[in-house]
Write a protein that holds these residues in place. Sequence first.
Motif, PDB file in Angstrom:
ATOM      1  N   ALA A  47      -3.844 -12.626   6.231  1.00 49.49           N
ATOM      2  CA  ALA A  47      -3.152 -11.459   6.813  1.00 49.49           C
ATOM      3  C   ALA A  47      -4.108 -10.674   7.719  1.00 49.49           C
ATOM      4  N   ASP A  48      -5.411 -10.728   7.405  1.00 48.27           N
ATOM      5  CA  ASP A  48      -6.396 -10.001   8.236  1.00 48.27           C
ATOM      6  C   ASP A  48      -6.530 -10.620   9.628  1.00 48.27           C
ATOM      7  N   HIS A  49      -6.009 -11.842   9.798  1.00 50.85           N
ATOM      8  CA  HIS A  49      -6.144 -12.523  11.089  1.00 50.85           C
ATOM      9  C   HIS A  49      -4.948 -12.260  12.005  1.00 50.85           C
ATOM     10  N   VAL A  50      -3.994 -11.452  11.516  1.00 50.48           N
ATOM     11  CA  VAL A  50      -2.799 -11.179  12.332  1.00 50.48           C
ATOM     12  C   VAL A  50      -3.051  -9.937  13.182  1.00 50.48           C
ATOM     13  N   HIS A  51      -3.201 -10.149  14.505  1.00 54.96           N
ATOM     14  CA  HIS A  51      -3.431  -9.028  15.425  1.00 54.96           C
ATOM     15  C   HIS A  51      -2.302  -9.019  16.441  1.00 54.96           C
ATOM     16  N   CYS A  52      -1.551  -7.928  16.480  1.00 48.84           N
ATOM     17  CA  CYS A  52      -0.451  -7.814  17.435  1.00 48.84           C
ATOM     18  C   CYS A  52      -0.624  -6.559  18.284  1.00 48.84           C
ATOM     19  N   TYR A  53      -0.137  -6.625  19.514  1.00 47.58           N
ATOM     20  CA  TYR A  53      -0.227  -5.492  20.450  1.00 47.58           C
ATOM     21  C   TYR A  53       1.181  -5.216  20.958  1.00 47.58           C
ATOM     22  N   ASP A  54       1.672  -3.982  20.736  1.00 50.02           N
ATOM     23  CA  ASP A  54       3.049  -3.709  21.176  1.00 50.02           C
ATOM     24  C   ASP A  54       3.119  -2.790  22.393  1.00 50.02           C
ATOM     25  N   GLY A  55       2.008  -2.663  23.094  1.00 50.51           N
ATOM     26  CA  GLY A  55       1.995  -1.760  24.252  1.00 50.51           C
ATOM     27  C   GLY A  55       2.497  -2.384  25.540  1.00 50.51           C
ATOM     28  N   TYR A  56       2.945  -3.626  25.491  1.00 51.84           N
ATOM     29  CA  TYR A  56       3.294  -4.312  26.751  1.00 51.84           C
ATOM     30  C   TYR A  56       4.751  -4.790  26.775  1.00 51.84           C
ATOM     31  N   VAL A  57       5.519  -4.442  25.734  1.00 53.39           N
ATOM     32  CA  VAL A  57       6.929  -4.849  25.666  1.00 53.39           C
ATOM     33  C   VAL A  57       7.745  -4.054  26.685  1.00 53.39           C
ATOM     34  N   GLY A  58       7.332  -2.805  26.960  1.00 51.79           N
ATOM     35  CA  GLY A  58       8.133  -1.925  27.816  1.00 51.79           C
ATOM     36  C   GLY A  58       9.345  -1.454  27.036  1.00 51.79           C
ATOM     37  N   GLU A  59      10.500  -1.381  27.718  1.00 50.67           N
ATOM     38  CA  GLU A  59      11.701  -0.848  27.043  1.00 50.67           C
ATOM     39  C   GLU A  59      12.343  -1.866  26.122  1.00 50.67           C
ATOM     40  N   GLY A  60      11.921  -3.092  26.191  1.00 53.31           N
ATOM     41  CA  GLY A  60      12.470  -4.064  25.243  1.00 53.31           C
ATOM     42  C   GLY A  60      12.422  -5.482  25.765  1.00 53.31           C
ATOM     43  N   TYR A  61      12.885  -6.391  24.907  1.00 54.62           N
ATOM     44  CA  TYR A  61      12.907  -7.823  25.205  1.00 54.62           C
ATOM     45  C   TYR A  61      13.673  -8.075  26.507  1.00 54.62           C
ATOM     46  N   THR A  62      13.113  -8.848  27.369  1.00 53.40           N
ATOM     47  CA  THR A  62      13.658  -9.250  28.689  1.00 53.40           C
ATOM     48  C   THR A  62      13.658  -8.125  29.729  1.00 53.40           C
ATOM     49  N   ILE A  63      13.356  -6.890  29.319  1.00 53.38           N
ATOM     50  CA  ILE A  63      13.402  -5.797  30.298  1.00 53.38           C
ATOM     51  C   ILE A  63      12.058  -5.762  31.048  1.00 53.38           C
ATOM     52  N   PRO A  64      12.124  -5.857  32.372  1.00 51.78           N
ATOM     53  CA  PRO A  64      10.878  -5.970  33.147  1.00 51.78           C
ATOM     54  C   PRO A  64       9.987  -4.737  33.058  1.00 51.78           C
ATOM     55  N   THR A  65       8.686  -4.958  33.244  1.00 53.64           N
ATOM     56  CA  THR A  65       7.732  -3.847  33.311  1.00 53.64           C
ATOM     57  C   THR A  65       6.930  -3.999  34.611  1.00 53.64           C
ATOM     58  N   GLN A  66       6.350  -2.914  35.068  1.00 54.84           N
ATOM     59  CA  GLN A  66       5.509  -2.962  36.266  1.00 54.84           C
ATOM     60  C   GLN A  66       4.307  -3.883  36.030  1.00 54.84           C
ATOM     61  N   THR A 122       5.331 -14.823  29.361  1.00 55.15           N
ATOM     62  CA  THR A 122       3.932 -14.971  29.798  1.00 55.15           C
ATOM     63  C   THR A 122       3.498 -13.876  30.781  1.00 55.15           C
ATOM     64  N   GLY A 123       4.461 -13.323  31.544  1.00 50.68           N
ATOM     65  CA  GLY A 123       4.113 -12.223  32.454  1.00 50.68           C
ATOM     66  C   GLY A 123       3.676 -10.998  31.669  1.00 50.68           C
ATOM     67  N   LYS A 124       4.394 -10.696  30.572  1.00 48.81           N
ATOM     68  CA  LYS A 124       4.012  -9.543  29.750  1.00 48.81           C
ATOM     69  C   LYS A 124       2.711  -9.818  28.993  1.00 48.81           C
ATOM     70  N   VAL A 125       2.525 -11.064  28.584  1.00 47.52           N
ATOM     71  CA  VAL A 125       1.288 -11.406  27.862  1.00 47.52           C
ATOM     72  C   VAL A 125       0.089 -11.278  28.805  1.00 47.52           C
ATOM     73  N   MET A 126       0.253 -11.782  30.022  1.00 46.21           N
ATOM     74  CA  MET A 126      -0.843 -11.667  30.995  1.00 46.21           C
ATOM     75  C   MET A 126      -1.083 -10.193  31.339  1.00 46.21           C
ATOM     76  N   ALA A 127      -0.021  -9.398  31.416  1.00 41.43           N
ATOM     77  CA  ALA A 127      -0.190  -7.956  31.667  1.00 41.43           C
ATOM     78  C   ALA A 127      -1.037  -7.348  30.550  1.00 41.43           C
ATOM     79  N   GLY A 128      -0.804  -7.800  29.328  1.00 47.48           N
ATOM     80  CA  GLY A 128      -1.589  -7.315  28.188  1.00 47.48           C
ATOM     81  C   GLY A 128      -3.046  -7.721  28.313  1.00 47.48           C
ATOM     82  N   LEU A 129      -3.267  -8.991  28.673  1.00 46.64           N
ATOM     83  CA  LEU A 129      -4.653  -9.467  28.810  1.00 46.64           C
ATOM     84  C   LEU A 129      -5.383  -8.682  29.908  1.00 46.64           C
ATOM     85  N   ILE A 130      -4.711  -8.497  31.041  1.00 44.58           N
ATOM     86  CA  ILE A 130      -5.331  -7.768  32.169  1.00 44.58           C
ATOM     87  C   ILE A 130      -5.693  -6.348  31.720  1.00 44.58           C
ATOM     88  N   ASP A 131      -4.755  -5.707  31.034  1.00 44.37           N
ATOM     89  CA  ASP A 131      -5.000  -4.321  30.600  1.00 44.37           C
ATOM     90  C   ASP A 131      -6.136  -4.254  29.578  1.00 44.37           C
TER      91      ASP A 131
END
Length: 337
Positions: free
Chosen positions: A249-268, A290-299
């Motif tokens: 369980a200690d290996h589970v790392h999640c980031y929710d700052g890149y979802v935006g308003e929700g699933y499928t909803i685009p973000t800048q 993958t666009g949101k994941v890459m946005a997360g990596l970039i940020d």
Amino acid sequence: MLLAKYPRRSYTHAKTPVEKLPHLTKLLNGPSIYIKRDDLLGLAGGGNKTRKLEFLIADALRKGADTIVTGGALQSNHCRLTLAAAVKEGLKCQLVLEEGIATPYEPGANGNNLLFKLLGAESIKVVPHGSDIIAEMQTLSEELTMAGRTPYVIPIGGSNALGSVGYAACAQEILQQTFEDGLVLDDVVVASGSGGTQAGLIVGLHASSAPITVHGINVSRPNETQIPKITDLVQQTADYLNVSANHLADHVHCYDGYVGEGYTIPTQGMIEAVQMLARTEGILLDSVYTGKVMAGLIDLIRKGAFKKEDNVLFVHTGGSPSLYATPALFDEDLFAL
Ligand SMILES: Cc1ncc(COP(=O)(O)O)c(C=O)c1O
């Protein structure tokens, strides 16, 4: 892990490449960035579901199934690839598609919708947003059984313990490739949706005692629901594979700052990331995953989350066929070289 003992179909003929992204690395001036090209996996259009389906479809065949039932969103990559696998195996495939919050079903839509028809789905049932897709798939399966057929239900995203084995296998593949290249990875960054990809990678890396952190970038849920979901699937996958789940369980790392308003909803950030990867490395991402994941990596890189000497692997889980359903998304230029 002795993965050879699990029945498996083979849908890709070679390991997917691990490539360095030199231009992106230089542009962001952070860690060295590598990409695992799982967008090049086999079946129609590639993407992460192909690895899960190798195990799930083998199980369906072993159980004598003649019809695969699965479900997802209107532009589901999972549904496209499940359908393609069914076609390849001579099975029928029926789909349940859930409308989006603000996106009703459009029969003539491009992208994966076009491909569902081209690949010959036996039926497509469209249900309103918020419907219980699992119950809908179950009902469909019962109707098929009553009609004398042998259905096999594949869960949304192929994310049960068996599907996750596909990504435990991918972890082994990554370790072998990076060993051959003399590359010491520090981090893996991957989409966290229905969770099988992230869970499989965590279990697979842990089983090889590889001290590589898996960062899951959420594409649909906040951490309060996503972390328990991934933790549960990690536990189930570890149990299934007989891997000790101590401290997993200690290996589970999640980031929710890149979802935006929700699933499928685009973000800048997603638009910038998709344009950045296309224009620096000539690689296509997608707008939902993958666009949101890459946005997360970039940020994360811009915020200094990694050291310059780190080696970070971005897992490209596919999805570019859905780009063609929403061309207007990229009208505005948010990234130019
Ligand atoms: C292109 C793409 N990337 C990532 C994901 C998320 O993977 P998972 O559902 O295993 O979390 C999906 C799921 O549908 C997908 O289609």
